[in-house]
Design an enzyme around this catalytic site. Sequence first.
Site, PDB file in Angstrom:
ATOM      1  CE  LYS A  91      -4.004   2.063   0.634  1.00 18.04           C
ATOM      2  NZ  LYS A  91      -3.826   2.704  -0.666  1.00 18.04           N
ATOM      3  CD  GLN A 112       3.196   4.782   2.327  1.00 19.15           C
ATOM      4  OE1 GLN A 112       3.731   5.662   1.693  1.00 19.15           O
ATOM      5  NE2 GLN A 112       2.079   4.977   3.001  1.00 19.15           N
ATOM      6  CE  LYS A 115       4.106   7.794   5.806  1.00 11.38           C
ATOM      7  NZ  LYS A 115       3.928   8.826   4.759  1.00 11.38           N
ATOM      8  CE  LYS A 127       4.518   7.681  -2.314  1.00 13.31           C
ATOM      9  NZ  LYS A 127       3.744   8.211  -1.183  1.00 13.31           N
ATOM     10  N   GLY A 166      -3.061   8.273  -3.950  1.00 11.84           N
ATOM     11  CA  GLY A 166      -2.511   9.529  -4.448  1.00 11.84           C
ATOM     12  C   GLY A 166      -1.220   9.930  -3.754  1.00 11.84           C
ATOM     13  CG  ASP A 167       3.014  11.196  -2.915  1.00 14.66           C
ATOM     14  OD1 ASP A 167       2.936  11.115  -1.681  1.00 14.66           O
ATOM     15  OD2 ASP A 167       3.994  11.725  -3.474  1.00 14.66           O
ATOM     16  CB  THR A 210      -2.646  13.640   4.567  1.00 12.05           C
ATOM     17  OG1 THR A 210      -2.968  12.471   3.818  1.00 12.05           O
ATOM     18  CG2 THR A 210      -1.186  13.601   4.933  1.00 12.05           C
TER      19      THR A 210
HETATM   20  P1  NDP Z   1       0.071  17.996  -3.998  1.00 12.21           P
HETATM   21  O1  NDP Z   1       0.561  17.676  -5.343  1.00 12.21           O
HETATM   22  O2  NDP Z   1      -1.380  18.144  -3.738  1.00 12.21           O
HETATM   23  O3  NDP Z   1       0.779  19.328  -3.456  1.00 12.21           O
HETATM   24  C1  NDP Z   1       2.160  19.436  -3.350  1.00 12.21           C
HETATM   25  C2  NDP Z   1       2.503  20.840  -2.900  1.00 12.21           C
HETATM   26  O4  NDP Z   1       3.907  20.904  -2.633  1.00 12.21           O
HETATM   27  C3  NDP Z   1       2.223  21.870  -3.982  1.00 12.21           C
HETATM   28  O5  NDP Z   1       1.952  23.089  -3.376  1.00 12.21           O
HETATM   29  C4  NDP Z   1       3.556  21.898  -4.730  1.00 12.21           C
HETATM   30  O6  NDP Z   1       3.774  23.092  -5.450  1.00 12.21           O
HETATM   31  C5  NDP Z   1       4.541  21.758  -3.599  1.00 12.21           C
HETATM   32  N1  NDP Z   1       5.764  21.117  -4.097  1.00 12.21           N
HETATM   33  C6  NDP Z   1       5.863  19.930  -4.743  1.00 12.21           C
HETATM   34  N2  NDP Z   1       7.128  19.675  -5.088  1.00 12.21           N
HETATM   35  C7  NDP Z   1       7.836  20.725  -4.656  1.00 12.21           C
HETATM   36  C8  NDP Z   1       9.202  21.061  -4.712  1.00 12.21           C
HETATM   37  N3  NDP Z   1      10.095  20.257  -5.303  1.00 12.21           N
HETATM   38  N4  NDP Z   1       9.587  22.221  -4.136  1.00 12.21           N
HETATM   39  C9  NDP Z   1       8.680  23.030  -3.521  1.00 12.21           C
HETATM   40  N5  NDP Z   1       7.371  22.759  -3.441  1.00 12.21           N
HETATM   41  C10 NDP Z   1       6.955  21.626  -4.005  1.00 12.21           C
HETATM   42  O7  NDP Z   1       0.713  16.870  -3.050  1.00 12.21           O
HETATM   43  P2  NDP Z   1       0.283  16.445  -1.576  1.00 12.21           P
HETATM   44  O8  NDP Z   1      -0.218  17.614  -0.812  1.00 12.21           O
HETATM   45  O9  NDP Z   1      -0.544  15.236  -1.683  1.00 12.21           O
HETATM   46  O10 NDP Z   1       1.702  15.974  -0.983  1.00 12.21           O
HETATM   47  C11 NDP Z   1       2.572  16.848  -0.276  1.00 12.21           C
HETATM   48  C12 NDP Z   1       3.541  16.031   0.572  1.00 12.21           C
HETATM   49  O11 NDP Z   1       2.792  15.239   1.498  1.00 12.21           O
HETATM   50  C13 NDP Z   1       4.417  15.043  -0.199  1.00 12.21           C
HETATM   51  O12 NDP Z   1       5.668  14.930   0.446  1.00 12.21           O
HETATM   52  C14 NDP Z   1       3.653  13.730  -0.061  1.00 12.21           C
HETATM   53  O13 NDP Z   1       4.503  12.611  -0.206  1.00 12.21           O
HETATM   54  C15 NDP Z   1       3.166  13.865   1.370  1.00 12.21           C
HETATM   55  N6  NDP Z   1       2.034  13.021   1.720  1.00 12.21           N
HETATM   56  C16 NDP Z   1       0.851  13.090   1.028  1.00 12.21           C
HETATM   57  C17 NDP Z   1      -0.210  12.293   1.413  1.00 12.21           C
HETATM   58  C18 NDP Z   1      -1.551  12.414   0.770  1.00 12.21           C
HETATM   59  O14 NDP Z   1      -2.489  11.780   1.271  1.00 12.21           O
HETATM   60  N7  NDP Z   1      -1.723  13.198  -0.279  1.00 12.21           N
HETATM   61  C19 NDP Z   1      -0.069  11.301   2.498  1.00 12.21           C
HETATM   62  C20 NDP Z   1       1.170  11.375   3.204  1.00 12.21           C
HETATM   63  C21 NDP Z   1       2.183  12.185   2.793  1.00 12.21           C
HETATM   64  P3  NDP Z   1       3.554  23.102  -7.030  1.00 12.21           P
HETATM   65  O15 NDP Z   1       2.076  23.126  -7.245  1.00 12.21           O
HETATM   66  O16 NDP Z   1       4.240  24.341  -7.471  1.00 12.21           O
HETATM   67  O17 NDP Z   1       4.212  21.860  -7.576  1.00 12.21           O
END
Ligand code: NDP
Length: 446
Positions: A91, A112, A115, A127, A166-167, A210
């Site tokens: 997962k 993961q 977690k 992943k 998703g991620d 999250t």
């Molecule tokens: P989204 O794609 O919805 O959002 C990502 C955000 O982070 C955007 O604002 C994006 O900006 C910014 N971002 C991405 N890459 C970079 C970078 N290299 N430098 C600076 N900013 C960056 O993703 P999520 O919110 O789902 O995920 C965010 C984090 O949370 C990740 O690390 C993910 O692995 C983690 N996570 C997510 C989960 C989930 O359920 N979604 C669960 C657990 C962890 P921009 O739009 O400009 O790319």
Amino acid sequence: MKNQYMLDVLETVKKRNPGEPEFIQAVTEVFETIEPVIEARPDLVAAGVLDRIVEPERQIIFRVPWVDDSGKVRVNRGYRIQFNSAIGPYKGGIRLHPSVYMGIIKFLGFEQIFKNSLTTLPMGGAKGGSDFDPKGKSDAEVMRFCQSFMTELYRHIGADCDVPAGDIGTGGREIGFMFGQYKRLQNEFTGVLTGKGIPYGGSLARTQATGYGLCYFTDEMLKANGKSFQGQTVVISGSGNVAIYACEKATELGAKVVAVSDSNGYIYDANGINLDVVKQIKEVERGRIKEYAERVPGSVYTEGCKGIWTIPCDIALPCATQNEIDGESAAILVKNGCYAVAEGANMPSTPDAINTYLANGVLYGPAKAANAGGVATSGLEMSQNSQRLSWTFEEVDEKLHNIMKNIFAACDSAAKTYGMEGNYMAGANIAGFLKVAEAMKAQGCV
Ligand code: NDP
């Protein structure tokens, strides 16, 4: 780390995975904190648990060809790492971002494992992802990419085998396209993906999970240390799924969130972020965060990501990406009075940053515990799909809240048991590791 056996295993990991610094970083962090467990448990050494846990059970790399709107053939690379299935089906999410390569997917898959173990639900670690960038692509292009991606992936996954989610870059739209293609290819309607839309088997509260879970965990950590969100100033990086719902819950719990960002820059709004505006820009228009400053008087936009950590705050919630807070940024946070950091993103703090938190008594909620609410709720979505039932938002949210309370309690208690009271990173690694290690030992050398 002094244990020779652990040093030898780490050396093998480095040799076998050249050019993958994020993966080495993730393994090193876990090893450094579980050393007392390995010292106390020669049976786990004899069972080769460490040698086995650092090697993915299966890694799949595949071509993802698709045709863009101008008729040009494009090719991306797809990945799925099925890391560990000791305690349940694989997962873990699918990341779509140009920076994706094997080392990123491997570090995320490794994290993961622990977690998922912490959630108390039966889920193994995995992943996946691709170097495809959904930004700037039309809906039709994203659909063609997702269909092509699933045309290879479908033969490796299944509701009882591997359940992606998703991620970064993979939200409801992408999951919908992938689910549709899986259903067409397999001719079956199963819970093979989580984060699905509500009309076709998604769980209420998964979108929020999250971010909400991060705040529930942080709230527990604050309470255990005589503090709370009430009246606190919070800085949140990112403006995606995790950041938006962390902002919503932190505000609901009485905090004032003064900053959010994207990969181009950050917004400072001393009056408190207006989340309706952020949602409109990011969720509806798929725009850039700088547009916030054009719509909300008094707010300021600054180019570049790093500067967000120079904004004075009590609590920092990094919710964007890996290694976004380095030692220098951590030192500035501490100097400006930040006393708690909890990670919504995966591995957002570099080792230097973590050392800075620990050396300065900053309460530190590590990603694999603090952001586990997303996958926990994915687990709840799997349960609902198996039962062919849908629970209410309140039911799911309450279960999520309890899971996050239990995760904090498990981290706190494991840290105390091994003489590292207050080190929730050590607690999370130890508690997450032990359950998987016992399962691996019990199942023999597989
Ligand atoms: P989204 O794609 O919805 O959002 C990502 C955000 O982070 C955007 O604002 C994006 O900006 C910014 N971002 C991405 N890459 C970079 C970078 N290299 N430098 C600076 N900013 C960056 O993703 P999520 O919110 O789902 O995920 C965010 C984090 O949370 C990740 O690390 C993910 O692995 C983690 N996570 C997510 C989960 C989930 O359920 N979604 C669960 C657990 C962890 P921009 O739009 O400009 O790319």
